[in-house]
Enzyme design. Structure first.
Site, PDB file in Angstrom:
ATOM      1  N   LYS A 113       0.845  -1.183   0.000  1.00 31.30           N
ATOM      2  CA  LYS A 113       0.000   0.000   0.000  1.00 31.30           C
ATOM      3  C   LYS A 113       0.888   1.243   0.000  1.00 31.30           C
ATOM      4  O   LYS A 113       1.957   1.249   0.623  1.00 31.30           O
ATOM      5  CB  LYS A 113      -0.874  -0.055   1.255  1.00 31.30           C
ATOM      6  CG  LYS A 113      -1.968   0.971   1.388  1.00 31.30           C
ATOM      7  CD  LYS A 113      -2.750   0.677   2.674  1.00 31.30           C
ATOM      8  CE  LYS A 113      -3.888   1.639   2.909  1.00 31.30           C
ATOM      9  NZ  LYS A 113      -4.635   1.286   4.153  1.00 31.30           N
ATOM     10  N   SER A 194      -9.308   0.852   3.374  1.00 32.41           N
ATOM     11  CA  SER A 194      -8.609   1.768   2.490  1.00 32.41           C
ATOM     12  C   SER A 194      -7.492   1.119   1.676  1.00 32.41           C
ATOM     13  O   SER A 194      -6.889   1.753   0.820  1.00 32.41           O
ATOM     14  CB  SER A 194      -8.016   2.918   3.303  1.00 32.41           C
ATOM     15  OG  SER A 194      -7.068   2.438   4.253  1.00 32.41           O
ATOM     16  N   SER A 218      -9.358  -1.659   7.334  1.00 31.58           N
ATOM     17  CA  SER A 218      -8.739  -1.401   6.034  1.00 31.58           C
ATOM     18  C   SER A 218      -7.946  -2.561   5.443  1.00 31.58           C
ATOM     19  O   SER A 218      -7.444  -2.450   4.323  1.00 31.58           O
ATOM     20  CB  SER A 218      -7.854  -0.155   6.118  1.00 31.58           C
ATOM     21  OG  SER A 218      -8.635   0.993   6.295  1.00 31.58           O
TER      22      SER A 218
END
Length: 559
Positions: A113, A194, A218
């Protein structure tokens, strides 16, 4: 010119329509990789191909780059490709040729990420233009560990900008720098976040596994919405050093993969004590001497296991059709020898579980901001982001105030005002709420922290696990109900989600196992056992390939 013509690029470079009348639905078949079936391949299968000389890391990386070229313009999972990937692959191949194989992750490509730092030619920006060009001091601890294990960082994945901290009404999976990430199952709807690109990338077969971060859902949410295994560890098991923060009390780095074994291999590559993150000192004496992969098992382990269903706490909030499918899977688990106990409630669920969906400011909604998770996170972010920014070079961005002003000055791209761009309807109200606290840890802050931790730990999950004096193996919960991972997030407790089915909208959903702190060995044992049971039963209860519904759609915001 003829030498430059690609013979028969269709169907491998263009979508194959499901039928001639529906140009919004199709498939993206994946080419063989040096005569190896790479689509849905596991780490063990790829290692077997490399150890037998049928595949090299260089060939593997080239195949994944080809796959990225084929599909990423649709799902937008990639923030940036590592420009040194092929050079690193050649080096890892040379090690293998010399008889040096570092372990199960040697030569395995992965994504991180874009809020996880890598000290290389790639940017680490949390999806925001404000950090473009900033230089991180070192690899994040988890990235350094994976490099030491021989894994190959293929690139950074897209995400919800600032891991969802900046706005409270936004398009999940969108960032100014990365654009809108989309799930390959249904490109028109919320892809989960996310860690959106991490989920979409693994689901689309752009890599073997990915790292995500979780403050509140997330990792689990994008995993279950992309038919993946998501492993969110106990806070303190994986270091956050080098990770753009949200809340030091809840942040953790987790893994997303297509199988439990692959997710656990990735966990083994990242956990450990890090002097740069004092929270990791809490794991000393609580983690296994050897890797977590030793706890992987099969469906025989289900015999005699006792699982609780917190029905009123969580299950009543699940979609009826999804719940019916999950209960069919649970019936299979029971047939395999497990004991299923319904009604294993969190004693205080009526106080701490929002009846109206995920709400990290539910305490304030009830009239008690001193019992709200958001009260804690707002303060933590103000302080934690300042500490992170202080370590960056080549930038003048040193505070949340700087970020907020940048978003206002660049409103057309960063949406610093409400309704300036469709993806950020509420502008940067999350940042403004944090800014208003000035990072002051006042009495309300400490009351909220104490309430959230005690109410979700000893008065919550731990109490539910101790059912009438009997210790349960785990709680089984529907992770599509966001309140499940929200309670675990406040507690700092681990969760594993497994692919379990697909809804009417084409989006997958999962079945999750929840337990107390440092219970990863137990969760891995039973998650791998349930997965083994799933694989021996109907495909209705396991991971299925993406359907690519609406692959031409570019709606923002996503629904």
């Amino acid at each position: 010119m003829a030498a430059q013509d690609l013979v028969m690029p269709y169907p491998y470079e263009f979508p194959v329509l499901a039928n001639r009348t529906d140009t919004g639905s199709g498939s993206f078949p994946m080419l063989m990789c040096n005569n190896i079936t790479l689509e849905e391949a596991t780490i063990d299968q790829v290692q077997d191909a490399m150890s037998s000389g049928r595949l090299t890391t260089s060939q593997l990386v080239q195949c994944y780059l080809q796959r990225i070229s084929q599909v990423d313009e649709y799902v937008n999972a990639m923030m940036e490709i590592n420009p040194d990937a092929m050079q690193i692959a050649a080096s890892l191949d040379a090690e293998r040729a010399a008889g040096q194989v570092r372990g199960p992750l040697h030569g395995i490509p992965f994504l991180i990420k874009d809020n996880i730092a890598s000290k290389d030619k790639m940017e680490t920006t949390a999806g925001s233009w404000v950090l473009l060009g900033a230089v991180v001091p070192r690899d994040a601890y988890v990235v350094a560990r994976l490099r030491d294990a021989g894994a190959l960082l293929l690139g950074h994945a897209t995400l919800s900008e600032w891991a969802d901290m900046r706005s409270n009404n936004y398009s999940e999976g969108y960032s100014a720098r990365g654009g809108q990430a989309r799930s390959p199952y249904n490109l028109t709807v919320n892809p989960g976040g996310s860690s959106s690109g991490s989920g979409a990338g693994v689901a689309s077969n752009l890599c073997m596994f990915a790292l995500g971060t979780e403050t509140d859902g997330s990792v689990i949410n994008p995993a279950e919405r992309n038919a993946l295994v998501g492993l969110k560890p106990t806070v303190g098991l994986t270091s956050r050093a080098g990770v753009i923060p949200e809340s030091s009390h809840q942040d953790t780095v987790g893994t997303l993969a297509r199988t439990v074994r692959d997710a656990v291999y990735a966990l083994d590559g990242i956990y450990g004590y890090d002097p740069l993150d004092n929270y990791t000192s809490s794991q000393i004496g609580k983690v296994p001497a050897a890797a977590y992969a030793q706890f992987l098992t099969n469906q025989d382990a289900l015999k005699g296991a006792m699982f609780g269903l917190p029905w009123l706490s969580f299950w009543v909030h699940a979609d009826e059709a999804m719940r019916a499918t999950l209960l069919e899977l649970i019936a299979l688990i029971e047939q395999a020898g497990a004991i299923i106990i319904n009604g294993t409630e969190l004693p205080n669920y009526e106080t701490i579980v929002s009846p109206d969906g995920w709400n990290w400011d539910y305490g304030t909604t009830r009239g008690y901001p001193n019992e709200s998770e958001y009260t804690v996170v707002k303060v933590d972010f103000y302080n934690d982001i300042k500490n992170y920014l202080a370590g960056l070079g080549n930038t003048d961005v040193r505070s949340l105030e700087d970020i907020v002003q940048y978003n206002i000055d660049n409103v057309g791209t960063e949406g610093g005002e409400p309704n300036a761009i469709p993806a950020f309807e509420s502008g940067q109200d999350g940042f403004l709420a944090s800014l208003a606290t000035k990072g002051i840890m006042d009495e309300r802050y400490y009351q909220a922290l104490a309430f959230c931790q005690k109410s979700t730990r000893e008065d919550g999950i731990d109490a539910a696990l101790n059912f009438n004096g009997t210790q349960l193996s785990a709680l089984l919960v529907p992770p599509d109900v966001g309140q499940t991972y929200q309670i675990a997030a406040q507690a700092g407790y681990p969760v594993i989600t497994l692919p379990a089915g697909v809804g009417e909208d084409g989006m997958p959903f999962g079945l999750a196992l929840m337990n107390t702190a440092w219970s990863e060995p137990t969760l891995i044992k039973y998650a791998s056992a349930i997965e083994d049971l799933q694989l021996s039963s109907s495909r209705k209860y396991q991971r299925t390939l993406p359907s690519w519904y609406g692959y031409r759609t570019k709606n923002i915001p996503v629904n």
